[in-house]
Design a protein around this motif. Structure first.
Motif, short mmCIF file in Angstrom:
data_model
loop_
_atom_site.label_atom_id
_atom_site.label_comp_id
_atom_site.label_asym_id
_atom_site.label_seq_id
_atom_site.Cartn_x
_atom_site.Cartn_y
_atom_site.Cartn_z
N PRO A 7 0.84 -1.10 -0.06
CA PRO A 7 0.15 0.07 -0.06
C PRO A 7 0.72 1.31 0.15
CG PRO A 7 -0.03 -1.34 2.09
CD PRO A 7 0.59 -2.03 1.33
N VAL A 8 2.04 1.40 0.54
CA VAL A 8 2.86 2.26 0.80
C VAL A 8 3.37 2.81 -0.49
CG1 VAL A 8 4.59 3.70 1.86
CG2 VAL A 8 3.33 2.01 3.07
N THR A 9 3.90 1.79 -1.34
CA THR A 9 4.40 2.16 -2.79
C THR A 9 3.14 2.13 -3.58
OG1 THR A 9 6.26 0.47 -2.32
CG2 THR A 9 5.54 0.82 -4.55
N ILE A 10 2.05 1.69 -3.45
CA ILE A 10 1.07 2.20 -4.52
C ILE A 10 0.65 3.57 -4.15
CG2 ILE A 10 -1.35 1.95 -4.99
CD1 ILE A 10 -0.97 -1.14 -4.70
N LEU A 11 0.91 3.99 -3.11
CA LEU A 11 0.35 5.56 -2.67
C LEU A 11 1.45 6.30 -3.23
CD1 LEU A 11 -1.53 7.11 -0.71
CD2 LEU A 11 0.51 7.16 0.72
N ASN A 12 2.68 6.17 -2.87
CA ASN A 12 3.72 6.74 -3.29
C ASN A 12 4.18 6.99 -4.57
OD1 ASN A 12 4.30 7.75 -0.39
ND2 ASN A 12 5.83 6.13 0.10
N TRP A 13 3.87 5.96 -5.53
CA TRP A 13 4.14 6.07 -6.62
C TRP A 13 2.90 6.25 -7.55
CZ3 TRP A 13 7.81 1.38 -7.53
CH2 TRP A 13 9.11 1.39 -7.03
N SER A 14 2.06 6.80 -6.89
CA SER A 14 0.69 7.33 -7.83
C SER A 14 0.56 8.74 -7.46
CB SER A 14 -0.42 6.49 -7.06
OG SER A 14 -0.46 5.14 -7.18
N PHE A 15 -0.15 9.38 -8.32
CA PHE A 15 -0.92 10.63 -8.35
C PHE A 15 -2.13 10.52 -7.10
CE2 PHE A 15 1.27 11.32 -12.44
CZ PHE A 15 2.20 12.08 -12.10
N VAL A 16 -2.16 11.33 -5.93
CA VAL A 16 -2.87 11.07 -5.11
C VAL A 16 -4.01 11.99 -4.90
CG1 VAL A 16 -3.30 10.35 -2.47
CG2 VAL A 16 -1.02 9.80 -3.95
N ARG A 17 -5.48 11.75 -4.62
CA ARG A 17 -6.29 12.48 -4.42
C ARG A 17 -5.85 13.38 -3.53
NH1 ARG A 17 -11.34 9.04 -2.07
NH2 ARG A 17 -12.05 11.29 -1.72
N ASN A 18 -6.45 14.83 -3.48
CA ASN A 18 -5.85 15.72 -2.61
C ASN A 18 -6.93 16.27 -1.75
OD1 ASN A 18 -7.06 17.49 -4.59
ND2 ASN A 18 -5.08 18.50 -4.79
N ASP A 19 -8.02 15.42 -1.70
CA ASP A 19 -9.21 16.13 -1.15
C ASP A 19 -9.61 15.72 0.45
OD1 ASP A 19 -10.05 13.76 -2.54
OD2 ASP A 19 -11.94 13.98 -1.71
N ILE A 20 -8.88 14.40 0.68
CA ILE A 20 -8.62 13.79 2.00
C ILE A 20 -7.28 13.61 2.44
CG2 ILE A 20 -11.08 12.69 1.59
CD1 ILE A 20 -9.72 10.05 1.01
N SER A 21 -6.99 13.12 3.63
CA SER A 21 -5.49 13.07 4.01
C SER A 21 -5.00 11.66 3.23
CB SER A 21 -5.66 12.61 5.55
OG SER A 21 -5.83 11.48 5.94
N ARG A 22 -3.73 11.75 2.88
CA ARG A 22 -2.97 10.73 2.37
C ARG A 22 -2.91 9.56 3.34
NH1 ARG A 22 0.82 11.82 -1.55
NH2 ARG A 22 2.20 9.98 -1.03
N ILE A 23 -3.01 9.44 4.80
CA ILE A 23 -3.31 8.31 5.56
C ILE A 23 -4.59 7.63 5.35
CG2 ILE A 23 -3.43 7.85 8.07
CD1 ILE A 23 -1.69 9.77 8.74
#
Length: 764
Positions: A557-573
């Motif tokens: 999960p950490v790699t999928i998050l860090n290597w993706s463009f992440v939605r910014n309407d909620i927290s990254r956690i």
């Protein structure tokens, strides 16, 4: 005087990855050097022309590279590793690429991540360094833009403080000597640029957003005073990005014409410092107000309000509007994307669109356009926020209950006894990280399938044939734990992005990772949901072909998050834990179907570390919790593996331990065993494989090289815990070199195994 617009850097790769294609054709001998440099020039000029047509006032030149801008800086100043030096002062193009990629008998320079981004640079080696200016590269590119396009660009240069800090192979005294030697060379570059007509010069010092002590401040004052005294008429912008700067009061007083600050990723600290301490009246503020690292449209109303706040401190005529950092980190243009849901596509902004945002915002604050045009732009993100894609009730309920669902496994030493009984592996068991060569034929068949030229059944049969071929190869080589090869996967994150709801894969959303390696980061646009098993079919088929264990292969999960463009309407956690819950379901599906070794790769845990030390503990705690959430529900007899890339693990050794994986494999070959030092003073009681050869180089390692790496590791690690493996996946390598390298690896492991068995008998 109106507010100006600026850019810090543009993606090198081109809309259709023409930069990558030209590089690889040259490496393959299908382009002459003249053809290659001509193609690169055309790509470079097209990028400048595009920025000119969009109306950017300060267009960067010198940000383009054949491979990596840090390597370019080292080569420009003659800082070439001894093993690559020749009698000629100027490095050949072939030797330039050998530093980055290695060659027969010459190990490539170390590669590591560029700050907290997913870009990787070549680490300069300065052990025997004697700086000399080999070529004024920024001058050459400035003149090219001026003569061929009429653009008086803004040369971009990596600053000496950042360059030295990111290099290796020197002590404190040597650093001072190197800095004293570099300053006159930088001055020569600046003077020649001034003579050629350059008005603005961008000197990048992103190291200033990390911990900066008084010694660095002293160096900065000394260096930039020397620059100012030597070239007083050139306007230098000291550019920072990725975070808030440390030592704000000292840095803004440096003798430069402008300071570039990131107002997107600074957690409000740059703005707070500005409001608390003010800003010098003799300087320009280059304000990074458009996110250069993510792909969502900017809320221009909010940024217009931010600019109004800035103008309460800085006069309008001393303000420049720009992205928060180079646009190297985002794809080129949204206009090529035809397969995304409309509500998602409308909310996206890639490099070209971000330049449009810079220009539109600049026009607004210059009273050229109205608020209505900003409102029209901002509507798309609101529509996505309000859509069902971001409001899945079941996901929100699962997030609320993650702590009550948490499970704890028995101690790792007790699990090891169960695993030893189940698998009965030999000492120093051999395995690979997961992927095998993705040949042209593999990519061709996948493309035909995507185009509908192959049926699902035909494509599945092709993948099964590849799996069988490589299971047979692994059996023949003598590997102890096998993998299915991942032939159905384009990329270790992209593949899972295609399978999980709430994540989109673009068609042309490529970004540079390292060298010619380009990836398409998934776009996490909504709530993440596993709708069906992702890896079970291929893994079970591979296991049916052999009596040896086959690892199930997942990305964590950490790699999928860090290597993706992440939605910014909620927290990254919250996004991270959504992904962890989905991966947990897949882990359980593999186990239910009889797969007893499951590898959940987390190469990006180290890469995701915040730049500020005070944020590191919180990040690592969240990362560990997400990994454990995704892996801890398995039976004790199931063995969990993970993999991490790159060196410098000293800071996170406790977090690595807390992951509680039964076996972890870590890259260590390019860093020449430096990582092993992390384990000298830390009692680690779980299985570990320190990659014994570098897969990023096409060369086949010798048994002697592998022996040195194994020998060094066994001086620190318990041999009963040690695994032997390459340092990363083999997807980018050729078949012949892969087989040859693995044969050497297995043979070397067997030699050490026999040696250890003899020693055991003697001791008993």
């Amino acid at each position: 005087m109106s507010i100006k617009s600026s850019n810090l850097g543009y993606p090198r790769i081109g809309e259709n990855r023409e930069w990558k294609k030209s590089l690889e054709l040259f490496w393959a001998g299908e382009r002459t050097e003249a053809q290659f440099t001509s193609e690169m020039e055309q790509i470079r000029l097209s990028h400048l022309r595009k920025q000119q047509e969009k109306g950017i006032d300060l267009i960067p030149v010198g940000d383009f590279s054949y491979y990596d801008h840090v390597l370019d800086t080292a080569v420009m100043f003659g800082l070439i590793p001894t093993r690559f030096k020749t009698e000629k002062q100027q490095l050949s193009l072939q030797a330039y690429f050998e530093i980055a990629r290695g060659s027969k008998g010459k190990v490539a320079s170390e590669m590591t991540k560029w700050f907290n981004t997913n870009y990787h640079y070549i680490v300069p080696e300065l052990e025997d360094a004697k700086p000399v200016l080999t070529e004024n590269r920024p001058l050459k590119l400035y003149k090219e833009a001026k003569e061929k396009l009429g653009i008086s660009g803004k040369p971009v240069i990596l600053g000496p403080i950042t360059f030295l800090t990111l290099s290796k192979g020197y002590d404190k005294q040597k650093r001072n000597e190197l800095l004293q030697a570099l300053v006159p060379l930088y001055i020569e570059v600046l003077q020649q640029l001034a003579e050629a007509g350059a008005e603005w010069i961008q000197i990048d010092e992103p190291i200033l957003v990390k911990e900066v002590d008084n010694e660095v401040v002293r160096e900065l004052n000394e260096v930039y005073k020397a620059f100012h005294d030597a070239v007083p008429n050139v306007k230098i912008i000291l550019q920072t990005y990725y975070e808030s700067i440390e030592q704000y009061q000292a840095i803004v007083q440096l003798p430069v014409a402008g300071i570039g600050l990131d107002f997107i990723h600074d957690d409000g600290l740059n703005l707070a410092h500005l409001q608390t301490f003010g800003f010098p009246s003799d300087k320009v503020l280059a304000a990074g107000v458009i996110d250069g690292r993510n792909v969502w449209k900017t809320n221009l109303h909010e940024q217009a309000a931010l600019i109004e706040t800035l103008t309460n401190v800085v006069d309008e005529h001393r303000l420049i509007i720009q992205p928060s950092c180079s646009l190297l980190h985002v794809p080129v243009t949204v206009k090529s994307e035809q397969n995304l849901e409309t509500v998602v596509k409308d909310a996206l902004s890639f490099a070209d669109e971000k330049l449009d945002e810079v220009v539109l915002l600049t026009q607004f604050v210059n009273h050229v356009v109205t608020k209505n045009e900003l409102s029209e732009h901002d509507l798309a993100v609101k529509n996505l926020n309000d859509s069902p894609l971001r409001n899945v009730k079941a996901v929100h309920e699962a997030l609320a209950n993650i702590h009550s669902d948490a499970k704890t496994r028995i101690d790792a030493s007790e699990r090891k006894k169960l695993h030893d009984d189940r698998w009965n592996l030999p000492l120093l068991p051999t395995t690979t990280i997961g992927s095998f060569p993705q040949t042209k034929e593999v990519r061709k068949q996948r493309l035909k399938w995507r185009k509908g030229e192959l049926s699902n059944e035909q494509y599945e049969q092709y993948i099964q044939n590849e799996i069988k071929k490589w299971i047979d190869i692994q059996e023949e080589i003598g590997l102890d734990v096998l993998v299915h090869g991942e032939f159905e996967r384009t990329d270790m994150v992209e593949f899972f992005g295609e399978k999980l709801a709430g994540i989109a894969i673009t068609t042309f959303g490529w970004v540079q990772s390292y060298g010619s390696r380009c990836v398409r980061p998934p776009v996490i646009f909504g709530d993440v949901v596993l709708t069906e098993p992702m890896t079970v079919k291929e893994t079970l088929y591979a296991q049916s072909l052999t009596s040896k264990p086959v690892k199930g292969m997942l990305t964590g999960p950490v790699t999928i998050l860090n290597w993706s463009f992440v939605r910014n309407d909620i927290s990254r956690i919250d996004v991270l834990n959504q992904i962890a819950l989905a991966i947990r379901e897949e882990v359980e599906a593999l186990e239910t179907n009889g797969i007893g070794m499951i590898q959940v790769d987390e190469p990006a845990i180290r890469e995701g570390l915040p730049l500020k030390q005070e944020k590191a503990d919180g990040y690592l705690k969240s990362a560990v919790e997400a990994f454990v959430l995704s892996t801890s529900s398995v039976q004790e007899e199931t063995q969990i593996h993970t993999h991490m890339c790159y060196s410098n693990f000293e800071a996170i050794i406790e977090a690595i331990d807390a992951l509680d994986a039964d076996v972890i494999s870590i890259e260590t070959s390019r860093s020449h065993g430096e990582l092993i030092r992390s384990f000298e003073d830390y009692l680690y009681n779980k299985g570990i494989g320190l990659g014994v050869y570098d897969i990023h180089s096409p060369r086949v390692p010798t048994s002697e090289e592998l022996s040195q790496n194994i020998e060094r590791a066994l001086k620190v690690l318990d041999y009963r815990l040690f695994w032997v493996n390459p340092d990363c996946g083999l997807k980018t390598r050729g078949i012949e070199e892969t087989v040859a390298a693995l044969k050497v690896m297995v043979e070397t492991a067997k030699l050490y195994r026999e040696k250890l068995e003899v020693e055991q008998k003697v001791n008993n």
